[in-house]
Write a protein that holds these residues in place. Structure first.
Motif, PDB file in Angstrom:
ATOM      1  N   LEU A 215      12.391  -3.156 -26.292  1.00 26.65           N
ATOM      2  CA  LEU A 215      12.745  -4.528 -25.993  1.00 26.65           C
ATOM      3  C   LEU A 215      12.658  -4.776 -24.493  1.00 26.65           C
ATOM      4  O   LEU A 215      13.110  -3.944 -23.693  1.00 26.65           O
ATOM      5  CB  LEU A 215      14.173  -4.824 -26.465  1.00 26.65           C
ATOM      6  CG  LEU A 215      14.466  -4.551 -27.942  1.00 26.65           C
ATOM      7  CD1 LEU A 215      15.953  -4.714 -28.231  1.00 26.65           C
ATOM      8  CD2 LEU A 215      13.656  -5.476 -28.830  1.00 26.65           C
TER       9      LEU A 215
ATOM     10  N   CYS B 121      13.235 -12.163 -25.239  1.00 24.66           N
ATOM     11  CA  CYS B 121      13.295 -10.733 -25.518  1.00 24.66           C
ATOM     12  C   CYS B 121      12.060 -10.395 -26.349  1.00 24.66           C
ATOM     13  O   CYS B 121      11.988 -10.763 -27.526  1.00 24.66           O
ATOM     14  CB  CYS B 121      14.561 -10.403 -26.279  1.00 24.66           C
ATOM     15  SG  CYS B 121      14.652  -8.699 -26.878  1.00 24.66           S
TER      16      CYS B 121
ATOM     17  N   LEU C 196      10.008  -7.134 -35.537  1.00 22.92           N
ATOM     18  CA  LEU C 196      11.422  -7.473 -35.493  1.00 22.92           C
ATOM     19  C   LEU C 196      11.970  -7.969 -36.821  1.00 22.92           C
ATOM     20  O   LEU C 196      13.173  -8.141 -36.971  1.00 22.92           O
ATOM     21  CB  LEU C 196      11.683  -8.537 -34.432  1.00 22.92           C
ATOM     22  CG  LEU C 196      11.716  -8.068 -32.984  1.00 22.92           C
ATOM     23  CD1 LEU C 196      12.062  -9.248 -32.083  1.00 22.92           C
ATOM     24  CD2 LEU C 196      12.696  -6.922 -32.792  1.00 22.92           C
TER      25      LEU C 196
ATOM     26  N   TYR D 294      15.024  -6.391 -38.302  1.00 24.01           N
ATOM     27  CA  TYR D 294      16.188  -6.259 -37.437  1.00 24.01           C
ATOM     28  C   TYR D 294      16.963  -7.570 -37.322  1.00 24.01           C
ATOM     29  O   TYR D 294      16.364  -8.645 -37.187  1.00 24.01           O
ATOM     30  CB  TYR D 294      15.764  -5.857 -36.024  1.00 24.01           C
ATOM     31  CG  TYR D 294      15.116  -4.493 -35.910  1.00 24.01           C
ATOM     32  CD1 TYR D 294      13.759  -4.330 -36.182  1.00 24.01           C
ATOM     33  CD2 TYR D 294      15.848  -3.387 -35.518  1.00 24.01           C
ATOM     34  CE1 TYR D 294      13.163  -3.084 -36.075  1.00 24.01           C
ATOM     35  CE2 TYR D 294      15.261  -2.138 -35.391  1.00 24.01           C
ATOM     36  CZ  TYR D 294      13.916  -1.999 -35.678  1.00 24.01           C
ATOM     37  OH  TYR D 294      13.326  -0.757 -35.556  1.00 24.01           O
TER      38      TYR D 294
ATOM     39  N   MET E 213      19.260  -9.409 -34.570  1.00 21.92           N
ATOM     40  CA  MET E 213      19.147  -9.336 -33.120  1.00 21.92           C
ATOM     41  C   MET E 213      20.400  -9.899 -32.459  1.00 21.92           C
ATOM     42  O   MET E 213      21.044 -10.820 -32.998  1.00 21.92           O
ATOM     43  CB  MET E 213      17.937 -10.127 -32.650  1.00 21.92           C
ATOM     44  CG  MET E 213      16.620  -9.625 -33.217  1.00 21.92           C
ATOM     45  SD  MET E 213      16.231  -7.940 -32.706  1.00 21.92           S
ATOM     46  CE  MET E 213      16.063  -8.166 -30.928  1.00 21.92           C
TER      47      MET E 213
ATOM     48  N   THR F 266      24.281 -13.645 -31.993  1.00 18.43           N
ATOM     49  CA  THR F 266      23.493 -12.820 -32.893  1.00 18.43           C
ATOM     50  C   THR F 266      22.818 -13.704 -33.929  1.00 18.43           C
ATOM     51  O   THR F 266      23.282 -14.810 -34.228  1.00 18.43           O
ATOM     52  CB  THR F 266      24.354 -11.746 -33.573  1.00 18.43           C
ATOM     53  OG1 THR F 266      23.521 -10.895 -34.368  1.00 18.43           O
ATOM     54  CG2 THR F 266      25.415 -12.359 -34.489  1.00 18.43           C
TER      55      THR F 266
ATOM     56  N   ARG G 183      14.645 -16.959 -33.140  1.00 22.32           N
ATOM     57  CA  ARG G 183      13.671 -15.874 -33.205  1.00 22.32           C
ATOM     58  C   ARG G 183      12.343 -16.408 -33.689  1.00 22.32           C
ATOM     59  O   ARG G 183      12.293 -17.363 -34.479  1.00 22.32           O
ATOM     60  CB  ARG G 183      14.179 -14.754 -34.104  1.00 22.32           C
ATOM     61  CG  ARG G 183      14.392 -15.128 -35.555  1.00 22.32           C
ATOM     62  CD  ARG G 183      15.133 -14.009 -36.317  1.00 22.32           C
ATOM     63  NE  ARG G 183      14.374 -12.775 -36.311  1.00 22.32           N
ATOM     64  CZ  ARG G 183      14.924 -11.576 -36.480  1.00 22.32           C
ATOM     65  NH1 ARG G 183      16.231 -11.451 -36.655  1.00 22.32           N
ATOM     66  NH2 ARG G 183      14.170 -10.491 -36.469  1.00 22.32           N
TER      67      ARG G 183
ATOM     68  N   VAL H  49      12.681 -12.866 -29.454  1.00 27.71           N
ATOM     69  CA  VAL H  49      13.959 -13.540 -29.675  1.00 27.71           C
ATOM     70  C   VAL H  49      14.322 -14.284 -28.396  1.00 27.71           C
ATOM     71  O   VAL H  49      14.004 -13.814 -27.288  1.00 27.71           O
ATOM     72  CB  VAL H  49      15.052 -12.517 -30.039  1.00 27.71           C
ATOM     73  CG1 VAL H  49      16.410 -13.185 -30.163  1.00 27.71           C
ATOM     74  CG2 VAL H  49      14.694 -11.823 -31.332  1.00 27.71           C
TER      75      VAL H  49
ATOM     76  N   CYS I  77      19.339  -7.814 -24.514  1.00 30.65           N
ATOM     77  CA  CYS I  77      18.898  -8.044 -25.881  1.00 30.65           C
ATOM     78  C   CYS I  77      19.055  -6.729 -26.648  1.00 30.65           C
ATOM     79  O   CYS I  77      18.828  -5.645 -26.090  1.00 30.65           O
ATOM     80  CB  CYS I  77      17.423  -8.467 -25.842  1.00 30.65           C
ATOM     81  SG  CYS I  77      16.597  -8.547 -27.412  1.00 30.65           S
TER      82      CYS I  77
ATOM     83  N   ALA J 279      18.673  -4.794 -30.775  1.00 30.59           N
ATOM     84  CA  ALA J 279      18.168  -4.864 -32.144  1.00 30.59           C
ATOM     85  C   ALA J 279      18.985  -3.963 -33.057  1.00 30.59           C
ATOM     86  O   ALA J 279      19.324  -2.835 -32.694  1.00 30.59           O
ATOM     87  CB  ALA J 279      16.695  -4.438 -32.181  1.00 30.59           C
TER      88      ALA J 279
ATOM     89  N   TYR K  51      24.171  -1.515 -32.717  1.00 33.71           N
ATOM     90  CA  TYR K  51      22.784  -1.835 -32.397  1.00 33.71           C
ATOM     91  C   TYR K  51      22.025  -0.569 -32.018  1.00 33.71           C
ATOM     92  O   TYR K  51      22.551   0.305 -31.323  1.00 33.71           O
ATOM     93  CB  TYR K  51      22.721  -2.875 -31.282  1.00 33.71           C
ATOM     94  CG  TYR K  51      23.102  -4.251 -31.773  1.00 33.71           C
ATOM     95  CD1 TYR K  51      24.432  -4.594 -31.997  1.00 33.71           C
ATOM     96  CD2 TYR K  51      22.126  -5.207 -32.064  1.00 33.71           C
ATOM     97  CE1 TYR K  51      24.785  -5.830 -32.488  1.00 33.71           C
ATOM     98  CE2 TYR K  51      22.473  -6.460 -32.544  1.00 33.71           C
ATOM     99  CZ  TYR K  51      23.802  -6.759 -32.751  1.00 33.71           C
ATOM    100  OH  TYR K  51      24.148  -7.993 -33.237  1.00 33.71           O
TER     101      TYR K  51
END
Length: 124
Positions: free
Chosen positions: A4, A22, A29, A32, A34, A50, A72, A79, A96, A98, A111
């Motif tokens: 990231l 990000c 992604l 994930y 984020m 988030t 996103r 993101v 940032c 994930a 994360y």
């Protein structure tokens, strides 16, 4: 592991806006959820916002609710965090992160990957 890289930070006057980005590489992604976190000098890292995997749910810290928007774009593997009406107390390094899997988390410990951070400085 997803890598990231944050960008978009800078110096802005109180009341101004910034959009943090990000960009991810290494993996898509879409698997994930984020998050954005921030850490001010001498303070602990704190949760900011988030978004879940599908982009249908977003959650915010009370300190940024109504001023921040997380979004996103999985096609761009990116993101964003749009911050408006910035205050001097928003000054921090913004990270940032994930999180692999479903749902969301407000805890940084859940994360898996983190960026290097981007500095946001808000002058009064």
């Amino acid at each position: 592991q997803v890598q990231l890289v944050e960008s978009g930070g800078g110096l802005v006057q109180a009341g101004g806006s910034l959009r943090l980005s990000c960009a991810a590489s290494g993996r898509t992604l879409s698997s994930y959820s984020m998050g954005w976190f921030r850490q001010a000098p001498g303070k602990e890292r704190e949760f900011v916002a988030t978004i879940n995997r599908s982009g249908t749910s977003q959650y915010y810290a009370d300190s940024v609710k109504g001023r921040g928007t997380i979004s996103r774009d999985d096609a761009k593997n990116t993101v964003y965090l749009q911050m408006n009406s910035l205050k001097p107390e928003d000054t921090a390094v913004y990270y940032c992160a994930a999180r692999l899997g479903f749902g969301v988390s407000f805890s940084g410990y859940e994360y898996n990957s983190w960026g290097q951070g981007t500095q946001v400085t808000v002058s009064s």
